[in-house]
Design a protein around this motif. Structure first.
Motif, mmCIF file in Angstrom:
data_model
loop_
_atom_site.group_PDB
_atom_site.id
_atom_site.type_symbol
_atom_site.label_atom_id
_atom_site.label_comp_id
_atom_site.label_asym_id
_atom_site.label_seq_id
_atom_site.Cartn_x
_atom_site.Cartn_y
_atom_site.Cartn_z
ATOM 1 N N ALA A 204 -11.824 12.608 8.415
ATOM 2 C CA ALA A 204 -12.263 12.194 9.743
ATOM 3 C C ALA A 204 -11.404 11.035 10.229
ATOM 4 O O ALA A 204 -10.932 10.220 9.426
ATOM 5 C CB ALA A 204 -13.729 11.776 9.699
ATOM 6 N N PRO A 205 -11.204 10.914 11.537
ATOM 7 C CA PRO A 205 -10.411 9.792 12.068
ATOM 8 C C PRO A 205 -10.952 8.432 11.641
ATOM 9 O O PRO A 205 -10.167 7.513 11.382
ATOM 10 C CB PRO A 205 -10.514 9.978 13.581
ATOM 11 N N SER A 206 -12.267 8.294 11.548
ATOM 12 C CA SER A 206 -12.845 7.007 11.148
ATOM 13 C C SER A 206 -12.508 6.675 9.698
ATOM 14 O O SER A 206 -12.318 5.500 9.351
ATOM 15 C CB SER A 206 -14.359 7.024 11.345
ATOM 16 N N GLN A 207 -12.431 7.685 8.831
ATOM 17 C CA GLN A 207 -12.046 7.452 7.442
ATOM 18 C C GLN A 207 -10.591 6.995 7.350
ATOM 19 O O GLN A 207 -10.266 6.073 6.595
ATOM 20 C CB GLN A 207 -12.250 8.716 6.608
ATOM 21 N N ILE A 208 -9.735 7.656 8.108
ATOM 22 C CA ILE A 208 -8.328 7.266 8.132
ATOM 23 C C ILE A 208 -8.190 5.855 8.680
ATOM 24 O O ILE A 208 -7.430 5.031 8.153
ATOM 25 C CB ILE A 208 -7.507 8.264 8.967
ATOM 26 N N ALA A 209 -8.944 5.558 9.744
ATOM 27 C CA ALA A 209 -8.888 4.226 10.352
ATOM 28 C C ALA A 209 -9.334 3.151 9.371
ATOM 29 O O ALA A 209 -8.688 2.105 9.236
ATOM 30 C CB ALA A 209 -9.760 4.197 11.606
ATOM 31 N N LEU A 210 -10.436 3.399 8.670
ATOM 32 C CA LEU A 210 -10.939 2.413 7.712
ATOM 33 C C LEU A 210 -9.956 2.220 6.571
ATOM 34 O O LEU A 210 -9.704 1.097 6.119
ATOM 35 C CB LEU A 210 -12.303 2.845 7.173
ATOM 36 N N ALA A 211 -9.381 3.309 6.083
ATOM 37 C CA ALA A 211 -8.379 3.200 5.025
ATOM 38 C C ALA A 211 -7.188 2.373 5.486
ATOM 39 O O ALA A 211 -6.651 1.560 4.729
ATOM 40 C CB ALA A 211 -7.924 4.591 4.598
ATOM 41 N N ALA A 212 -6.768 2.581 6.737
ATOM 42 C CA ALA A 212 -5.643 1.814 7.283
ATOM 43 C C ALA A 212 -5.977 0.325 7.348
ATOM 44 O O ALA A 212 -5.142 -0.523 7.012
ATOM 45 C CB ALA A 212 -5.276 2.334 8.668
ATOM 46 N N VAL A 213 -7.190 0.005 7.773
ATOM 47 C CA VAL A 213 -7.615 -1.396 7.877
ATOM 48 C C VAL A 213 -7.672 -2.043 6.497
ATOM 49 O O VAL A 213 -7.199 -3.176 6.300
ATOM 50 C CB VAL A 213 -8.982 -1.494 8.590
ATOM 51 N N LEU A 214 -8.253 -1.347 5.525
ATOM 52 C CA LEU A 214 -8.356 -1.899 4.176
ATOM 53 C C LEU A 214 -6.973 -2.063 3.536
ATOM 54 O O LEU A 214 -6.712 -3.043 2.823
ATOM 55 C CB LEU A 214 -9.237 -1.014 3.308
ATOM 56 N N HIS A 215 -6.104 -1.107 3.789
ATOM 57 C CA HIS A 215 -4.729 -1.212 3.296
ATOM 58 C C HIS A 215 -4.042 -2.437 3.894
ATOM 59 O O HIS A 215 -3.388 -3.209 3.168
ATOM 60 C CB HIS A 215 -3.968 0.061 3.664
ATOM 61 N N ALA A 216 -4.204 -2.616 5.199
ATOM 62 C CA ALA A 216 -3.587 -3.766 5.871
ATOM 63 C C ALA A 216 -4.158 -5.082 5.351
ATOM 64 O O ALA A 216 -3.415 -6.052 5.158
ATOM 65 C CB ALA A 216 -3.795 -3.657 7.374
ATOM 66 N N ALA A 217 -5.460 -5.107 5.118
ATOM 67 C CA ALA A 217 -6.103 -6.322 4.599
ATOM 68 C C ALA A 217 -5.546 -6.682 3.223
ATOM 69 O O ALA A 217 -5.292 -7.856 2.922
ATOM 70 C CB ALA A 217 -7.613 -6.136 4.534
ATOM 71 N N SER A 218 -5.344 -5.673 2.377
ATOM 72 C CA SER A 218 -4.794 -5.942 1.052
ATOM 73 C C SER A 218 -3.370 -6.472 1.146
ATOM 74 O O SER A 218 -2.960 -7.328 0.359
ATOM 75 C CB SER A 218 -4.847 -4.679 0.192
ATOM 76 N N LYS A 219 -2.596 -5.966 2.123
ATOM 77 C CA LYS A 219 -1.238 -6.453 2.322
ATOM 78 C C LYS A 219 -1.231 -7.926 2.741
ATOM 79 O O LYS A 219 -0.310 -8.679 2.411
ATOM 80 C CB LYS A 219 -0.527 -5.616 3.392
ATOM 81 N N GLU A 220 -2.260 -8.316 3.503
ATOM 82 C CA GLU A 220 -2.381 -9.695 3.973
ATOM 83 C C GLU A 220 -3.212 -10.547 3.017
ATOM 84 O O GLU A 220 -3.566 -11.679 3.344
ATOM 85 C CB GLU A 220 -3.012 -9.708 5.372
ATOM 86 N N GLN A 221 -3.522 -9.975 1.862
ATOM 87 C CA GLN A 221 -4.311 -10.674 0.832
ATOM 88 C C GLN A 221 -5.661 -11.142 1.369
ATOM 89 O O GLN A 221 -6.127 -12.237 1.083
ATOM 90 C CB GLN A 221 -3.511 -11.856 0.260
#
Length: 257
Positions: A204-221
């Motif tokens: 679902a688009p919301s799952q992809i969106a959440l994964a993208a946000v969590l990935h970005a958060a991990s990149k920014e520690q």
């Protein structure tokens, strides 16, 4: 909207095996139809295998992304996402041996421009194409109806960009992160990588969106675990393990180009 959409009902699949089975079926059908008078060795030499088709289409996905990136006037992200949807859907039910990806690519982007209300004329569109632009115009216009037919006229695409905006607003309101906007470059990079996977046909688009946000958060520690567990999934704790596993799978897809 997505749970009731044609995208969810007709163009979201259970697993990769289902997608690979559809692609293999198209390959076998084409070879059996056009190589009925050949022996197996001749078929192997003359036709593309299903794996070779996938490699070819992966290359044209790179061309599609590059074409959209260079497009003038600048193309909205939603148009790019929709064009990739169309391209992937088309080749679930067709083979690149029957329809050349170069022609289908341009048709997908042109149709996506229309559907997403990015108003460019056919003349403006083909001005972005190198080579014989009159020929390109004829090819695109002649393939447009074919494209809509192959998509079963289900043209509305739900991309992850809208839920991403919702997540960023919600994070700013309900988490301790002071400036969620700094996640955006990593989010955009992640979403672009998913274009080269089958993620849009599986999640679902919301799952992809959440994964993208969590990935970005991990990149920014940044740690958003408490935000996810205490806010997003508070009313559905029994479903939390399944949802988290879906997000983790999505991260794997996004990181594999």
């Amino acid at each position: 909207m997505f749970p009731q959409s044609s995208q969810k009902k007709f163009w979201t699949f259970s697993n990769e095996q289902q997608l690979n089975s559809l692609r293999l079926q198209q390959n076998v059908t084409y070879i059996n139809t056009h190589g009925s008078d050949m022996n197996q060795e001749q078929r192997d030499d003359f036709f593309l295998s299903s794996i070779e088709e996938r490699i070819l289409l992966k290359q044209y996905e790179l061309y599609l992304n590059d074409f959209c990136r260079r497009f003038e006037p600048p193309m909205p992200k939603c148009v790019v996402g929709t064009a990739f949807h169309y391209f992937k859907r088309f080749y679930l039910n067709n083979t690149p041996m029957d329809y050349h990806p170069k022609e289908i690519l341009a048709t997908c982007v042109y149709l996506a421009c229309k559907v997403e209300e990015f108003n460019v004329s056919i003349g403006q569109f083909v001005s972005n194409i190198k080579g014989d632009r009159n020929k390109a115009m004829d090819i695109i216009l002649s393939n447009e109806l074919l494209m809509m037919q192959q998509l079963n006229y289900y043209l509305t695409v739900h991309n992850p960009y809208r839920p991403i905006e919702g997540f960023l607003i919600d994070i700013k309101t309900r988490s301790g992160m002071s400036n969620p906007e700094r996640l955006r470059p990593h989010i955009d990079e992640f979403i672009e990588k998913t274009f080269f996977t089958d993620a849009c046909l599986l999640y679902a688009p919301s799952q992809i969106a959440l994964a993208a946000v969590l990935h970005a958060a991990s990149k920014e520690q940044e740690n958003l675990d408490s935000y996810v567990t205490e806010n997003l999934f508070l009313a559905a704790r029994d479903k939390l393990p399944v949802l988290i596993e879906a997000v983790r799978s999505k991260l794997k897809f996004g990181n594999h180009k």
